[in-house]
Write a protein that holds these residues in place. Structure first.
Motif, PDB file in Angstrom:
ATOM      1  N   GLY A  26     -17.752  -0.685  38.354  1.00 20.27           N
ATOM      2  CA  GLY A  26     -18.391  -0.577  36.948  1.00 20.27           C
ATOM      3  C   GLY A  26     -17.283  -0.670  35.757  1.00 20.27           C
ATOM      4  N   VAL A  27     -17.877  -1.335  34.684  1.00 12.68           N
ATOM      5  CA  VAL A  27     -17.110  -1.384  33.453  1.00 12.68           C
ATOM      6  C   VAL A  27     -17.861  -0.730  32.387  1.00 12.68           C
ATOM      7  CG1 VAL A  27     -16.317  -3.108  31.881  1.00 12.68           C
ATOM      8  CG2 VAL A  27     -16.242  -3.599  33.910  1.00 12.68           C
ATOM      9  N   LEU A  28     -17.144  -0.139  31.430  1.00  9.68           N
ATOM     10  CA  LEU A  28     -17.882   0.531  30.511  1.00  9.68           C
ATOM     11  C   LEU A  28     -17.144   0.121  28.921  1.00  9.68           C
ATOM     12  CD1 LEU A  28     -19.586   3.965  30.082  1.00  9.68           C
ATOM     13  CD2 LEU A  28     -18.950   2.515  27.949  1.00  9.68           C
ATOM     14  N   VAL A  29     -18.044  -0.760  28.224  1.00  5.48           N
ATOM     15  CA  VAL A  29     -17.480  -1.194  26.817  1.00  5.48           C
ATOM     16  C   VAL A  29     -18.210  -0.208  25.848  1.00  5.48           C
ATOM     17  CG1 VAL A  29     -17.024  -2.986  25.349  1.00  5.48           C
ATOM     18  CG2 VAL A  29     -17.011  -3.371  27.918  1.00  5.48           C
ATOM     19  N   ALA A  41     -13.022   1.184  29.796  1.00  5.85           N
ATOM     20  CA  ALA A  41     -12.815   1.620  31.308  1.00  5.85           C
ATOM     21  C   ALA A  41     -13.386   0.748  32.211  1.00  5.85           C
ATOM     22  CB  ALA A  41     -13.557   3.155  31.283  1.00  5.85           C
ATOM     23  N   ILE A  42     -12.525   0.403  33.396  1.00  7.62           N
ATOM     24  CA  ILE A  42     -13.034  -0.464  34.408  1.00  7.62           C
ATOM     25  C   ILE A  42     -12.366   0.332  35.724  1.00  7.62           C
ATOM     26  CG2 ILE A  42     -12.678  -2.894  35.423  1.00  7.62           C
ATOM     27  CD1 ILE A  42     -11.105  -3.224  32.369  1.00  7.62           C
ATOM     28  N   ALA A  43     -13.329   0.373  36.621  1.00  6.22           N
ATOM     29  CA  ALA A  43     -13.186   0.943  38.118  1.00  6.22           C
ATOM     30  C   ALA A  43     -13.625   0.042  38.981  1.00  6.22           C
ATOM     31  CB  ALA A  43     -13.305   2.232  37.951  1.00  6.22           C
ATOM     32  N   ILE A  44     -12.927   0.139  39.970  1.00  6.97           N
ATOM     33  CA  ILE A  44     -13.290  -0.231  41.617  1.00  6.97           C
ATOM     34  C   ILE A  44     -12.914   0.786  42.729  1.00  6.97           C
ATOM     35  CG2 ILE A  44     -11.383  -1.439  42.008  1.00  6.97           C
ATOM     36  CD1 ILE A  44     -12.981  -3.534  43.122  1.00  6.97           C
ATOM     37  N   ALA A 234     -15.616  -7.943  43.894  1.00  9.27           N
ATOM     38  CA  ALA A 234     -14.608  -8.527  43.004  1.00  9.27           C
ATOM     39  C   ALA A 234     -14.829  -8.176  41.490  1.00  9.27           C
ATOM     40  CB  ALA A 234     -14.401 -10.084  43.371  1.00  9.27           C
ATOM     41  N   GLN A 235     -14.119  -8.100  40.481  1.00  9.55           N
ATOM     42  CA  GLN A 235     -14.221  -7.893  39.277  1.00  9.55           C
ATOM     43  C   GLN A 235     -13.169  -8.861  38.497  1.00  9.55           C
ATOM     44  OE1 GLN A 235     -13.813  -3.352  39.234  1.00  9.55           O
ATOM     45  NE2 GLN A 235     -15.801  -3.511  37.753  1.00  9.55           N
TER      46      GLN A 235
END
Length: 575
Positions: A26-29, A41-44, A234-235
């Motif tokens: 996920g990513v939250l901008v 925030a970016i996470a895998i 993949a991100q």
């Protein structure tokens, strides 16, 4: 207009040849102002295949970070904010594993890898545990930024040495690095990177004809075609722009409102009536005012900046930051701001009015105070400082003039112009403050060496005030500000607080000496320790002042010596 932080994101995940997908990402901008104060925030995460519940761990870890990180205080640094969230998530996952039937088998619990990045201003902060990976592509060069936490037992068997939920205490890798426009970060699980070469990754994400979402899908699809039997995620994150501001632009933003003129008594100003002038310097003017719209309300204090300093961005930023800081601290021992619902037409700040006196005046009125009255005042100052420190703020200018005591005896810390906020220091928009901002006589020695302050630096200032209240003097005179090398500071000699004309216990003097040590690492590390030892002798002091055994009990001493001599004689005879 300067560029704001902006990214482009491509994401793709597939269960591959497995029955379920245990990966999560996920990513939250966020929007402004959160984008500037907290970042992106970016996470895998990748669940372990031996567990039937690891997909829950993956989702909980990623969602927990993306949701809860932005709920932490904007005054906190990225590291503290993320650490609080990750620690809480890890504790929950571990507790869930302990409740299930597989609590003794780490390979079947709520366990997953986690690779996360917070991008704030011009810096990327990486938090990593497990064997998912983060790569950076810059100017055609691909660099692996994370290290795999996997221990190999043999060429075919391995296990995760670190992951979310395995242990009750969290142990992760942390690093920060400066980002540049055009940087590309690639987040992938082992199902992808074990089958896709570095050259292919570079080609897939660098091709300008390929949409960034398609690039992520290409990485996953290619890994699947090359035989990957794992879940695949993949991100791809591209840095489109980074914040950058020059000083002139910052001044224009800070001075969007006009500077107010010098105000006279009974003047009407922005809906207020000026009652009297409280304080004036070359840097600011402070007035007592009443609200014309609600005459029955309590009077307030209005502070206006000096027109002569309208070209000094650092001063203007500190001036405006005072009210911002006050709004984020909730303590009975810290000056409160006034919530003004009306629109402001001038540049000024508004605070509660404290009907009382400064600690400076109190010391003049009480030249020989009782130890108990000093303890009560110092204890209240410490509570106010603790409110700062909980929010990762350092006051940096604790001195008698910045302490107010109202008519009911409540002590409040005022003036936040030197306060350092960890979360804001990470922003390029914030004009960098000098290290030494406080008054020299009360400033901790480490600042004069150019070192960064810490809560124990505020503690030193509080200890100086305590010493001054009890003795009327300073513990090192004026020598601290003159000692600007380690060698000079090692020569500083503490002047005892014990005097014939004042009733100060030796253990209080010992406590002050400990709190006022020139070396910050040899002081008390917590305010609570200092306050506690001001009320009773510490164990360290009691052990230092304990009389020798010969004086306390001569019989036991000589009996012990006799026993030792007999043992020595027996030993020698047996040789």
């Amino acid at each position: 207009m300067s560029d704001a932080l902006a990214i482009s994101v491509g994401q793709y995940s597939d269960k591959g040849r497995k029955d379920i997908n245990q990966d999560f990402h996920g990513v939250l901008v966020p929007k402004e102002p959160v984008l500037s104060t907290k970042g992106i925030a970016i996470a895998i995460a990748d669940g372990i295949s031996s567990s039937e519940v690891s997909h829950i761990a993956s989702e909980a870890s990623v969602r927990g970070l993306l949701d809860d990180y932005f709920c932490t205080s904007e005054t906190w640094s990225v590291k503290k904010s993320a650490d609080q969230v990750l620690t809480a998530s890890n504790s929950w996952l571990h507790s869930q594993s302990q409740k299930c039937e597989h609590r003794f088998d780490k390979n079947k619990g709520y366990v997953c890898t986690l690779s996360a990045m917070i991008i704030k201003s011009t810096t990327a902060y990486i938090f990593h545990l497990g064997d998912s990976r983060i790569y950076r592509l810059r100017k055609g060069e691909l660099t692996q930024l994370t290290e795999d936490h996997r221990t190999w037992v043999s060429s075919e068997k391995s296990y995760l040495s670190r992951a979310m939920g395995i242990y009750p205490h969290l142990d992760y890798d942390y690093q920060s690095l400066v980002i540049e426009q055009g940087d590309i970060f690639i987040f992938v699980t082992d199902g992808v990177y074990e089958h896709v070469s570095s050259d292919f990754m570079i080609a897939a994400v660098s091709d300008e004809l390929i949409d960034i979402n398609d690039a992520a899908k290409i990485l996953v699809d290619t890994a699947y075609k090359l035989g990957s039997t794992d879940n695949l995620t993949a991100q791809v994150v591209r840095i489109d722009s980074v914040p950058s501001q020059d000083i002139n632009e910052r001044v224009q933003q800070l001075t969007a409102l006009p500077f107010p003129p010098i105000l006279d008594v009974r003047a009407n100003f922005d809906g207020f009536k000026i009652v009297r002038n409280l304080h004036a310097t070359s840097r600011s003017h402070v007035y007592l005012a009443e609200d014309n719209e609600t005459p029955s309300s309590s009077p307030i204090v209005i502070k206006t900046p000096s027109v002569d300093l309208q070209e000094e961005p650092a001063y203007l930023e500190r001036f405006l930051m005072e009210e911002w800081i006050a709004k984020r601290i909730s303590s009975a021992h810290v000056l409160k701001p006034c919530e003004l619902k009306r629109k402001r037409h001038y540049l000024y700040t508004a605070f509660e009015f404290i009907d009382g006196q400064t600690l400076t005046q109190w010391m003049i009125d009480n030249p020989k105070p009782s130890l108990q009255s000093v303890r009560e005042i110092v204890g209240q100052i410490a509570k106010g400082l603790q409110a700062f420190h909980r929010l990762e703020m350092l006051h940096q200018d604790i001195r008698p003039e910045n302490i107010m005591i109202d008519t009911s005896g409540v002590v409040k810390i005022i003036d936040f112009g030197s306060t350092k906020v960890a979360g804001l220091m990470e922003m390029t928009q914030s004009i960098e403050h000098q290290n030494i901002l406080g008054t020299a006589q009360y400033t901790a020695p480490e600042y004069f060496l150019g070192e960064v302050g810490a809560p124990r630096s505020d503690l030193f200032s509080l200890a100086v005030i305590t010493y001054q209240m009890l003795t009327g003097k300073l513990p090192y005179g004026a020598e601290v500000s003159r000692s600007r090398t380690k060698s000079a500071q090692n020569k500083l000699r503490y002047h005892t607080a014990l005097h014939d004309d004042r009733e100060i216990p030796a253990w209080v003097d010992d406590t002050l000496k400990h709190a006022l040590h020139p070396n910050p690492y040899k002081r008390y590390q917590e305010l609570s320790e200092f306050i506690y030892d001001l009320s009773q002798p510490s164990k360290t002091f009691l052990s230092k002042t304990k009389a020798p055994l010969l004086e306390r009990d001569p019989v036991v001493f000589w009996q012990s010596v006799s026993v030792i001599l007999v043992l020595v004689i027996v030993y020698l005879l047996s040789k």
